[in-house]
Design an enzyme around this catalytic site. Sequence first.
Site, PDB file in Angstrom:
ATOM      1  N   ARG A  29      22.126  37.995  46.891  1.00 60.57           N
ATOM      2  CA  ARG A  29      23.654  38.335  47.823  1.00 60.57           C
ATOM      3  C   ARG A  29      22.476  38.417  49.312  1.00 60.57           C
ATOM      4  NH1 ARG A  29      28.118  40.563  43.900  1.00 60.57           N
ATOM      5  NH2 ARG A  29      27.821  39.643  42.755  1.00 60.57           N
ATOM      6  N   ARG A  33      28.602  42.245  51.633  1.00 62.49           N
ATOM      7  CA  ARG A  33      29.716  43.194  52.916  1.00 62.49           C
ATOM      8  C   ARG A  33      28.687  43.662  53.583  1.00 62.49           C
ATOM      9  NH1 ARG A  33      32.978  43.923  47.961  1.00 62.49           N
ATOM     10  NH2 ARG A  33      31.480  42.900  47.012  1.00 62.49           N
ATOM     11  N   ARG A  42      34.313  36.983  56.636  1.00 65.28           N
ATOM     12  CA  ARG A  42      35.077  36.528  55.397  1.00 65.28           C
ATOM     13  C   ARG A  42      36.618  37.010  55.693  1.00 65.28           C
ATOM     14  NH1 ARG A  42      37.211  37.544  51.429  1.00 65.28           N
ATOM     15  NH2 ARG A  42      36.964  39.394  49.533  1.00 65.28           N
ATOM     16  N   ASP A  79      29.460  30.910  44.998  1.00 67.05           N
ATOM     17  CA  ASP A  79      29.620  32.097  43.507  1.00 67.05           C
ATOM     18  C   ASP A  79      29.380  30.789  42.398  1.00 67.05           C
ATOM     19  OD1 ASP A  79      30.809  34.506  43.104  1.00 67.05           O
ATOM     20  OD2 ASP A  79      31.503  33.480  41.267  1.00 67.05           O
ATOM     21  N   TYR A 158      32.704  34.934  31.592  1.00 67.99           N
ATOM     22  CA  TYR A 158      33.536  35.097  33.080  1.00 67.99           C
ATOM     23  C   TYR A 158      34.809  33.876  32.289  1.00 67.99           C
ATOM     24  CZ  TYR A 158      30.940  37.704  35.957  1.00 67.99           C
ATOM     25  OH  TYR A 158      30.369  39.260  35.461  1.00 67.99           O
TER      26      TYR A 158
HETATM   27  O1  CP3 Z   1      23.261  35.635  46.269  1.00 67.06           O
HETATM   28  C1  CP3 Z   1      23.264  35.598  47.341  1.00 67.06           C
HETATM   29  O2  CP3 Z   1      24.226  36.052  48.250  1.00 67.06           O
HETATM   30  C2  CP3 Z   1      24.479  33.995  47.072  1.00 67.06           C
HETATM   31  C3  CP3 Z   1      25.896  34.024  46.307  1.00 67.06           C
HETATM   32  C4  CP3 Z   1      26.409  34.655  45.058  1.00 67.06           C
HETATM   33  C5  CP3 Z   1      27.059  34.941  44.965  1.00 67.06           C
HETATM   34  N1  CP3 Z   1      27.429  35.641  44.338  1.00 67.06           N
HETATM   35  C6  CP3 Z   1      28.122  35.663  46.723  1.00 67.06           C
HETATM   36  C7  CP3 Z   1      28.942  36.426  46.076  1.00 67.06           C
HETATM   37  C8  CP3 Z   1      25.406  34.718  44.316  1.00 67.06           C
HETATM   38  C9  CP3 Z   1      24.708  33.804  43.613  1.00 67.06           C
HETATM   39  C10 CP3 Z   1      26.518  34.885  43.539  1.00 67.06           C
HETATM   40  C11 CP3 Z   1      26.180  34.708  42.309  1.00 67.06           C
HETATM   41  C12 CP3 Z   1      27.064  35.860  40.774  1.00 67.06           C
HETATM   42  N2  CP3 Z   1      28.836  35.771  41.589  1.00 67.06           N
HETATM   43  C13 CP3 Z   1      26.971  36.058  39.622  1.00 67.06           C
HETATM   44  C14 CP3 Z   1      25.173  36.182  39.340  1.00 67.06           C
HETATM   45  C15 CP3 Z   1      24.944  37.352  40.194  1.00 67.06           C
HETATM   46  C16 CP3 Z   1      24.783  38.829  40.089  1.00 67.06           C
HETATM   47  O3  CP3 Z   1      24.928  39.553  40.967  1.00 67.06           O
HETATM   48  O4  CP3 Z   1      24.878  39.487  38.633  1.00 67.06           O
HETATM   49  C17 CP3 Z   1      28.192  37.056  39.384  1.00 67.06           C
HETATM   50  C18 CP3 Z   1      28.012  37.292  38.322  1.00 67.06           C
HETATM   51  C19 CP3 Z   1      28.939  36.308  40.162  1.00 67.06           C
HETATM   52  C20 CP3 Z   1      30.825  36.079  39.630  1.00 67.06           C
HETATM   53  C21 CP3 Z   1      30.996  38.111  40.991  1.00 67.06           C
HETATM   54  N3  CP3 Z   1      31.332  36.767  42.748  1.00 67.06           N
HETATM   55  C22 CP3 Z   1      31.330  39.050  41.171  1.00 67.06           C
HETATM   56  C23 CP3 Z   1      31.329  40.188  39.226  1.00 67.06           C
HETATM   57  C24 CP3 Z   1      32.073  40.229  41.647  1.00 67.06           C
HETATM   58  C25 CP3 Z   1      31.991  40.560  42.747  1.00 67.06           C
HETATM   59  C26 CP3 Z   1      31.170  41.601  43.410  1.00 67.06           C
HETATM   60  C27 CP3 Z   1      31.374  41.756  44.535  1.00 67.06           C
HETATM   61  O5  CP3 Z   1      30.398  42.372  44.178  1.00 67.06           O
HETATM   62  O6  CP3 Z   1      32.367  42.020  44.580  1.00 67.06           O
HETATM   63  C28 CP3 Z   1      31.801  38.395  43.168  1.00 67.06           C
HETATM   64  C29 CP3 Z   1      31.920  38.601  44.406  1.00 67.06           C
HETATM   65  C30 CP3 Z   1      31.314  37.876  45.592  1.00 67.06           C
HETATM   66  N4  CP3 Z   1      30.170  36.906  44.894  1.00 67.06           N
HETATM   67  C31 CP3 Z   1      30.942  38.711  46.896  1.00 67.06           C
HETATM   68  C32 CP3 Z   1      30.078  37.897  47.374  1.00 67.06           C
HETATM   69  C33 CP3 Z   1      29.003  38.567  47.943  1.00 67.06           C
HETATM   70  C34 CP3 Z   1      31.637  39.583  47.074  1.00 67.06           C
HETATM   71  C35 CP3 Z   1      32.884  39.309  47.642  1.00 67.06           C
HETATM   72  C36 CP3 Z   1      33.517  39.558  49.165  1.00 67.06           C
HETATM   73  O7  CP3 Z   1      32.849  39.129  50.523  1.00 67.06           O
HETATM   74  O8  CP3 Z   1      34.224  40.404  48.262  1.00 67.06           O
END
Ligand code: CP3
Length: 353
Positions: A29, A33, A42, A79, A158
């Site tokens: 990640r 943010r 974003r 994602d 999910y």
């Molecule tokens: O690692 C990276 O930077 C690459 C991009 C990436 C994202 N999500 C960006 C993201 C990757 C590889 C993921 C994987 C992902 N997404 C997983 C597996 C890894 C983990 O973290 O366990 C899962 C379970 C998801 C599903 C998901 N997407 C969730 C549960 C959430 C909400 C959590 C949160 O932090 O709000 C997201 C959103 C998400 N995916 C964000 C980002 C940068 C935040 C969204 C935003 O900008 O508001």
Amino acid sequence: MVGGRTEDRKVLRVLSGDAISPPPAWMMRQAGRYLPEYRETRAQAGSFLDLCYNPAFATEVTLQPIRRFGFEASILFSDILVVPHALGQDVWFVEGEGPRLDALTGPVEFNRLREADDPAIFSHLAPVFEAVSSIRAALPHETTLLGFCGAPWTVASYMIGGRGTPDLAPARALAASQPALVEALIDRLVQVQTEYLVRQFEAGADAVQIFESHAGVLPEGNDSLSRWSLQPIARIVEGVRKRVPDAKIIVFCRGSGVDGHLRVVPETGASAVGVDWSVDLSTLRKRLPATTVTQGNLHPETLIEGGAALDAEVDAILEATRGLPHIFNLGHGITPQTPIAHVEQMLARLRRG
Ligand code: CP3
């Protein structure tokens, strides 16, 4: 390859078995943010999914942490849930809460999903492949570009739950009441994720990571880690390598414990095991063959804390992996409240060696 040799890419070299000191680093990640420039892009993009499906914006946010910190690897911004979306399921993100999907509760919803060989899946995902190519073209030559996908169990959880659920109760209940249905869903995901990763390689990814974020919460049963997690991942690894021989694949099985982490490479054929923060890296390294490549595992909360605790944890990771093939990373994703200064401190400490 244009303009240089892939041997300059340190993360790729470690994935081939080289021990490099200090180890190359990236963060799960890392585009997120905690960075003001991410929040700005974003906001311009509109919704989170608009950001994922716009190759120019996705490229921009992928590059932001590379410009700021010079990480040795960059991970495609997207994602894991774009794949259920491509299969035809409704997916959206609720501000401040996370992902939502139109839950798959039985055969009716399952039968509405696209078949694995439906070309519409990959035209839906075309902006992702376009982003991979555009990121590769813009990255410094020596930076490794990682693609990724979610592991079948995590993505299925999910799709079934319709959202993140702490104990994955809906997915486990469906696996207990309709195991054949959940197996069919996992099979569909194995096929689609294999093709998805192959296409990321073809678009320019140097290596990929498979995220099994929910390996700690599996259905009941004898060797459920193998059945629901490791075997489906092994089929993806095998399928990708049929098309991309010697593909480098990192498998991150969060919550699977020391015993689970020990099984990842032998049972999936992965090139490296991603280690979560709950595992003692020094204990794990002592039990793994010296040739096994590891990645991880600084606790994201230590990164929030900073100070002496952060220096000590960086030192402990260096100590546990000295002379061994290791990629420095966190033990899970960086959180929005992490101070940027602490990321700088972590890298300064790491790069002293
Ligand atoms: O690692 C990276 O930077 C690459 C991009 C990436 C994202 N999500 C960006 C993201 C990757 C590889 C993921 C994987 C992902 N997404 C997983 C597996 C890894 C983990 O973290 O366990 C899962 C379970 C998801 C599903 C998901 N997407 C969730 C549960 C959430 C909400 C959590 C949160 O932090 O709000 C997201 C959103 C998400 N995916 C964000 C980002 C940068 C935040 C969204 C935003 O900008 O508001």
